[in-house]
Design a protein around this motif. Structure first.
Motif, PDB file in Angstrom:
ATOM      1  N   TRP A  76      13.125 -46.123 -16.971  1.00  0.00           N
ATOM      2  CA  TRP A  76      14.220 -46.658 -17.786  1.00  0.00           C
ATOM      3  C   TRP A  76      15.541 -46.704 -17.036  1.00  0.00           C
ATOM      4  O   TRP A  76      16.396 -47.542 -17.333  1.00  0.00           O
ATOM      5  N   LEU A  77      15.712 -45.852 -16.029  1.00  0.00           N
ATOM      6  CA  LEU A  77      16.907 -45.975 -15.193  1.00  0.00           C
ATOM      7  C   LEU A  77      16.875 -47.291 -14.414  1.00  0.00           C
ATOM      8  O   LEU A  77      17.899 -47.970 -14.260  1.00  0.00           O
ATOM      9  N   ASN A  78      15.697 -47.658 -13.919  1.00  0.00           N
ATOM     10  CA  ASN A  78      15.547 -48.940 -13.237  1.00  0.00           C
ATOM     11  C   ASN A  78      15.829 -50.102 -14.196  1.00  0.00           C
ATOM     12  O   ASN A  78      16.449 -51.106 -13.819  1.00  0.00           O
ATOM     13  N   GLU A  79      15.412 -49.956 -15.448  1.00  0.00           N
ATOM     14  CA  GLU A  79      15.653 -51.011 -16.432  1.00  0.00           C
ATOM     15  C   GLU A  79      17.131 -51.130 -16.795  1.00  0.00           C
ATOM     16  O   GLU A  79      17.605 -52.221 -17.132  1.00  0.00           O
ATOM     17  N   ILE A  80      17.869 -50.038 -16.732  1.00  0.00           N
ATOM     18  CA  ILE A  80      19.314 -50.124 -16.924  1.00  0.00           C
ATOM     19  C   ILE A  80      19.918 -51.034 -15.859  1.00  0.00           C
ATOM     20  O   ILE A  80      20.777 -51.879 -16.146  1.00  0.00           O
ATOM     21  N   ASP A  81      19.459 -50.882 -14.615  1.00  0.00           N
ATOM     22  CA  ASP A  81      19.965 -51.741 -13.551  1.00  0.00           C
ATOM     23  C   ASP A  81      19.599 -53.208 -13.799  1.00  0.00           C
ATOM     24  O   ASP A  81      20.350 -54.117 -13.428  1.00  0.00           O
ATOM     25  N   GLN A  82      18.450 -53.452 -14.442  1.00  0.00           N
ATOM     26  CA  GLN A  82      18.035 -54.824 -14.728  1.00  0.00           C
ATOM     27  C   GLN A  82      18.931 -55.504 -15.761  1.00  0.00           C
ATOM     28  O   GLN A  82      18.915 -56.730 -15.891  1.00  0.00           O
ATOM     29  N   LEU A  83      19.708 -54.711 -16.502  1.00  0.00           N
ATOM     30  CA  LEU A  83      20.600 -55.303 -17.494  1.00  0.00           C
ATOM     31  C   LEU A  83      21.618 -56.250 -16.863  1.00  0.00           C
ATOM     32  O   LEU A  83      22.080 -57.191 -17.514  1.00  0.00           O
ATOM     33  N   ASP A  84      21.975 -56.012 -15.599  1.00  0.00           N
ATOM     34  CA  ASP A  84      22.911 -56.922 -14.936  1.00  0.00           C
ATOM     35  C   ASP A  84      22.337 -58.339 -14.875  1.00  0.00           C
ATOM     36  O   ASP A  84      23.036 -59.320 -15.179  1.00  0.00           O
ATOM     37  N   GLU A  85      21.074 -58.450 -14.492  1.00  0.00           N
ATOM     38  CA  GLU A  85      20.425 -59.759 -14.411  1.00  0.00           C
ATOM     39  C   GLU A  85      20.256 -60.368 -15.802  1.00  0.00           C
ATOM     40  O   GLU A  85      20.436 -61.574 -15.995  1.00  0.00           O
TER      41      GLU A  85
END
Length: 268
Positions: A76-85
């Motif tokens: 889910w930390l990786n998915e937080i970063d995906q929020l930018d895209e």
């Protein structure tokens, strides 16, 4: 409230999705899977042209984020970063509402950890200008409106609201009106409403056209209007065959929404 649908319930072809939306009398779309890809990793050009030509808004995006366990911290930390895209994609389509999971699984749910994680997610979303709608989902620890209300009241972040799914609540043994009342009592804003209908069967849940199941959409839409909910109403599931059931479900939803609004206006 804008009546809309998740287009891949019937098709992931942009041209056909737009044709069906207009034919069924719906006013917007939620994007999930397009031409075999999950948003935001899709070919945008044909989709944007079709939507612009039809003047159809994108009311929400469903990129499949935060659907795993809160214990999977790296995920889910990786998915937080995906929020930018996701935010960049949404900006190109004029959409800032993102439907997400509750970091919930049926076993070993850690409510305190989920609260902290979703608050962290909300902080990133707020910086990006996004609004999150967290779903209740049958078969998980956050299956009912009451469970969702408790979680999001603890998160207490302005960028994080509810993706209220009354059918999932009903599948989980909660009367939908009680689940909606729980969200209201906890001051949790309903940002999106997932629309489906059906009935309990001996071996599970049977899908039905909207208005043909046991959920009672006429009454529930009345309750939503009475509660002042202005969220998009998104048809998420269509019984087979989807083309004919989609028309029936969309027609029933639009009619019920009009009636709920008329009744509210008559009450003053």
């Amino acid at each position: 409230m804008t009546p809309a649908w998740t287009t891949d319930a019937a098709t992931d072809d942009p041209a056909r999705a737009v044709r069906l939306t207009l034919f069924w009398g719906l006013e917007g779309v939620c994007l999930r899977t397009i031409a075999g890809g999950r948003v935001p990793t899709v070919t945008e050009g044909p989709l944007r042209r079709r939507l612009d030509e039809a003047d159809l808004p994108v009311v929400a995006l469903d990129p499949g984020l935060f659907e795993g366990s809160v214990a999977s911290r790296a995920s889910w930390l990786n998915e937080i970063d995906q929020l930018d895209e996701v935010a960049a994609f949404g900006a190109r389509f004029g959409c800032q509402l993102i439907r997400v999971g509750a970091l919930s699984d049926p076993d070993g749910f850690d409510a305190e950890a989920a609260t902290q994680a979703l608050r962290q997610v909300g902080e990133r979303a707020e910086r990006l200008g996004l609004t999150l709608a967290v779903r209740n989902e049958a078969g998980t620890a956050i299956a009912t409106g009451a469970a969702l209300a408790g979680l999001l009241a603890a998160v207490d972040h302005p960028a994080v609201g509810a993706d209220w799914r009354p059918a999932d609540a009903l599948m989980s043994g909660e009367a939908p009106r009680e689940g909606l009342a729980a969200l209201g009592a906890a001051n949790v804003p309903v940002r999106c409403v997932g629309v489906r209908d059906g009935w309990q069967e001996a071996d599970g849940w049977g899908e039905a056209e909207v208005g043909a199941g046991t959920l009672g959409w006429d009454a529930h839409l009345g309750a939503l209007v009475e509660a002042g909910v202005e969220a998009p109403l998104v048809i998420d599931v269509l019984p087979v065959p989807p083309r004919s059931s989609g028309l029936a479900s969309a027609t029933a939803l639009v009619r019920a929404l009009r009636q709920a609004r008329r009744s509210a206006a008559a009450r003053g």
